[in-house]
Write an enzyme that holds these catalytic residues in place. Structure first.
Site, PDB file in Angstrom:
ATOM      1  CD  GLU A 196      -3.093  -1.079   2.131  1.00  0.00           C
ATOM      2  OE1 GLU A 196      -2.936  -0.375   3.147  1.00  0.00           O
ATOM      3  OE2 GLU A 196      -4.137  -1.726   1.905  1.00  0.00           O
ATOM      4  CD  GLU A 346      -3.951  -6.328   2.603  1.00  0.00           C
ATOM      5  OE1 GLU A 346      -4.720  -5.724   3.377  1.00  0.00           O
ATOM      6  OE2 GLU A 346      -2.759  -6.029   2.477  1.00  0.00           O
TER       7      GLU A 346
HETATM    8  C1  GLA Z   1      -4.230  -2.944   4.934  1.00  0.00           C
HETATM    9  C2  GLA Z   1      -2.810  -3.472   5.018  1.00  0.00           C
HETATM   10  C3  GLA Z   1      -2.687  -4.736   5.797  1.00  0.00           C
HETATM   11  C4  GLA Z   1      -3.555  -4.711   7.028  1.00  0.00           C
HETATM   12  C5  GLA Z   1      -4.977  -4.423   6.624  1.00  0.00           C
HETATM   13  C6  GLA Z   1      -5.942  -4.459   7.786  1.00  0.00           C
HETATM   14  O1  GLA Z   1      -4.909  -3.396   3.857  1.00  0.00           O
HETATM   15  O2  GLA Z   1      -2.233  -3.645   3.753  1.00  0.00           O
HETATM   16  O3  GLA Z   1      -1.337  -4.907   6.143  1.00  0.00           O
HETATM   17  O4  GLA Z   1      -3.085  -3.730   7.905  1.00  0.00           O
HETATM   18  O5  GLA Z   1      -5.027  -3.139   6.047  1.00  0.00           O
HETATM   19  O6  GLA Z   1      -7.256  -4.201   7.383  1.00  0.00           O
END
Ligand code: GLA
Ligand code: GLA
Length: 728
Positions: A196, A346
């Protein structure tokens, strides 16, 4: 690639004079420029030798090295969960290089070997998202300087400088180590680059890089001063060194800073990818993104990613409108690489601890959320995270394996059931969505509008900046198509329009060079373009066009002049759009509006609806104008209710004979998506309502891919039901 290199790439790939290439700018996107005929019918799987949908998630065995037996338990549970792919090592730098230059990778060998032994795949991560503490201490330049000029503390993650030569060197070194060690390893199937990407740094390295980048965009300081309208408030720059993105209330400069942050982040990613591609040229790379995150122009990452991937944490809670917004994001990630299946990298298998109300998924909702992604073109449904940590920030975040540790939990069972279903969907792999409709989501235009003081203030947005509800507005225009079960691509203004019948470009505030020419050429050939209030106001430097709105040549083609824009108070609830009697798109009734109303003069366009009240009563609120074989619609106000958007979209669908994925009436909350390829067509049927709903399929016969059930006649869909079907 340098800007000059990129310019050559753009020209070379297009081989046409239709697309201009100016210094420092991408003027049209090569990967989107292909004509419909040249697009693949079916794409290869994400991992070349694994023709299945991916299922798994973030796995952090580095957190469990002090807890004996967990690794073996994980492997056993993974098999039961029907998972096949895991992202490993994302935040593991401190475990991989506990001291500068001392690498400890034995534990990762165990992880990779264990995955390989069971036929599982790794998305091996580069660990740049969280730097080790020794590095922050020894080389303070890796820590960001914030907008107030303070060096940040080490803490947290996603907070490193993107320009620091030391950080780039350290990242290259560890990435090269990982690539050398695991090249050819049977578990190494993909690279998960960092995590991210976000944020900015104002250190001397970053500011120097910014100034150097500015020189690639502005041929001289004079040109830059003109582009920034710097005569205003005596702001003219006399040297490049004076330029600091933090000090001037200068929207042109801030816009360039936003562009630079994207440029520098992409450049940082290229620095990460180089050693990986050198050692493992065939292993695909991706990075996980955040919906429509305002801080980075995600379009620019398509060039560096072999696949697009994103992290979705929707607050669905039984609200189909949220599902429609989620769908728009999936469509965007598919469209960024021209229809190539993407990864849901994710998602939570259960609740999301950082949300205000982390509600549990109701029965059916997990499968539904995952199948929605697949229906829009995801070839992977992955989770954050595999095993719930025992401590720190995410110990209450949903995970496949809970603290209890067994496969008996409801969440685990839902995940396993989804895994079992995915195994029956091999034929879906590589199929895609080829819509006739596109909606324009242009980051630079969004930034320009957000940075502009007025015509009214925004409602807040990312990073405390006024965002003027850009994404929400797109969603409102997108939703009616979702309700009708009509596929939509989410393009940018630099994309090719050729393959669409209808392009909707809400609030296309900024017109970059070449966009109007390409749009109008497409309309002339028969395309239908929908423009709205606040369109065609500024050029790419955020300087307003002279000669009336919409500018840049759109005024003549749209056959209207938008003279001025009214800003409504929250108490101004009586203004209405009134459909003109017998209008050709069949729009009916009166529709309340909010916030924006433009006073528009027809200059050749036909008026389809007018304003009802105030001093502009009777003036056009919706117009259409012929241009060559196509048409331009202009909507002069922001509708307050869905009914307007529904009526307008239905009119366009009829007029353009747009194809619905399933030609039956869909109750509210029910939608249908379509993926096709390899001679097969899959429909994804969803009921997002928290109650049973019925469909009348008439004589149509649909076969459920999972269990062979034939659906025909009146069919009921329980709350949160999703089915993958094929026409019999
Ligand atoms: C983001 C991050 C993850 C985790 C999630 C939790 O997407 O990339 O590492 O912290 O949030 O929701
Ligand atoms: C103040 C300033 C002017 C101008 C106006 C705008 O009055 O003196 O220079 O900025 O605000 O409203």
């Amino acid at each position: 690639m340098t800007d000059i290199g990129r310019r050559r790439f753009v020209q070379g790939a297009l081989g046409t004079t239709a697309f201009l290439a100016l210094p420092g700018r991408v003027v049209a996107r090569p990967q989107a420029a292909g004509a419909a005929g040249s697009l693949p019918d079916r794409y290869p799987p994400i991992f070349a030798r694994f023709p299945h949908l991916l299922h798994g998630g973030d796995w952090n065995p580095d957190q469990w090295r002090d807890e004996p037996g967990i690794l073996e338990q994980d492997f056993a549970l993974m098999e039961k969960a029907g998972c096949n792919t895991f992202s490993v090592g994302i935040f593991a730098w401190a475990a991989l290089e506990p001291e500068e230059g001392r690498f400890e990778m034995g534990w990762l060998d165990d992880v990779m070997n264990g995955l390989a032994k069971r036929g599982f795949h790794a998305f091996l991560a580069t660990p740049s998202g969280a730097k080790p503490r020794w590095m922050s201490e020894k080389y303070e330049e890796v820590r960001r300087i914030d907008a107030q000029g303070r060096r940040e503390l080490h803490g947290s993650r996603h907070n490193h400088c993107f320009t620091s030569p030391v950080y780039r060197e350290k990242v290259r070194t560890i990435n090269a180590r990982l690539a050398e060690r695991y090249k050819g390893h049977p578990a190494l199937s993909g690279w998960h680059i960092s995590n991210e990407y976000s944020g900015a740094c104002y250190c001397t390295y970053c500011l120097a890089a910014f100034r150097a980048w500015l020189k690639t965009r502005h041929p001289s300081l004079d040109a830059l001063n003109r582009a920034y309208w710097a005569a205003f408030w005596a702001q003219k720059f006399q040297s490049w060194e004076q330029i600091d993105p933090r000090e001037a209330p200068m929207d042109g400069l801030q816009l360039d800073w936003d562009r630079f942050v994207t440029h520098q982040t992409v450049d940082f990613m290229k620095n990460e990818v180089a050693p990986l591609k050198a050692a493992t040229p065939d292993v695909p790379v991706t990075t996980n993104m955040m919906t429509f995150f305002g801080g980075l122009d995600y379009w620019r990452f398509a060039e560096v990613c072999d696949r697009m991937a994103w992290d979705a944490y929707p607050q669905l809670y039984g609200d189909w409108r949220v599902a429609a917004s989620l769908s728009m994001a999936h469509d965007f990630y598919r469209t960024m690489k021209g229809g190539l299946p993407f990864l849901l990298m994710e998602s939570t298998p259960s609740n999301t601890n950082w949300q205000p109300t982390p509600r549990l998924k109701r029965p059916g909702q997990h499968r539904q959320e995952m199948l929605l992604a697949v229906g829009h073109g995801a070839d992977a449904t992955m989770y954050f995270q595999w095993r719930k940590s025992r401590g720190a920030f995410e110990k209450m975040h949903g995970a496949v394996v809970d603290h209890e540790g067994s496969d008996r939990t409801r969440v685990f069972q839902d995940v396993a059931a989804h895994g079992a279903l995915l195994r029956k969907l091999d034929a879906v792999v590589g199929t895609t969505v080829r819509p006739e409709v596109a909606i324009v989501n242009d980051w630079e235009s969004r930034w320009a509008l957000g940075l502009t003081q007025g015509p009214r203030q925004g409602q807040g947005g990312w990073d405390g900046r006024f965002d003027k509800e850009y994404i929400r507005t797109l969603t409102e225009h997108y939703r009616p198509f979702w309700k009708l079960g009509i596929g939509v691509d989410v393009i940018e203004s630099l994309s090719s329009f050729d393959r669409y019948k209808l392009v909707v470009a809400p609030m296309l505030f900024m017109l970059k060079p070449g966009v109007v020419e390409r749009l109008l050429a497409w309309v002339k050939r028969g395309g239908t373009l929908v423009l709205t209030y606040l369109s065609g106001i500024v050029d790419e430097t955020n300087i307003v066009f002279r000669g009336g709105w919409p500018g840049g040549g759109l005024r003549e083609a749209a056959g209207i002049w938008a003279e001025e824009i009214d800003s409504l108070l929250a108490t101004d609830t009586d203004q209405r759009i009134v459909a003109a009697a017998g209008n050709p798109i069949g729009l009916a009734g009166e529709h309340p509006v909010r916030e924006y109303c433009e006073r528009v003069h027809p200059e050749g366009a036909s008026v389809l609806a007018t304003f009802k009240n105030d001093f502009y009563a009777g003036m056009p609120a919706l117009t259409v104008n012929r241009h060559g074989a196509g048409r331009l619609y202009y909507l002069a106000a922001r509708p307050a209710e869905e009914a307007f958007h529904d009526g307008f979209a239905r009119g366009l669908v009829r007029e353009l004979a747009l194809t619905r994925n399933l030609d039956v009436e869909l109750p509210e909350g029910v939608t249908v998506q379509k993926r096709a390829g390899g001679g097969r067509i899959f429909l994804f049927l969803h009921n997002f309502a928290p109650r049973e709903q019925a469909l009348d399929l008439g004589g149509l016969r649909l076969v459920d891919v999972a269990d062979g059930t034939v659906l025909t006649g009146r069919v009921t869909l329980p709350a949160y039901a999703s089915r993958v079907v094929e026409k019999a």
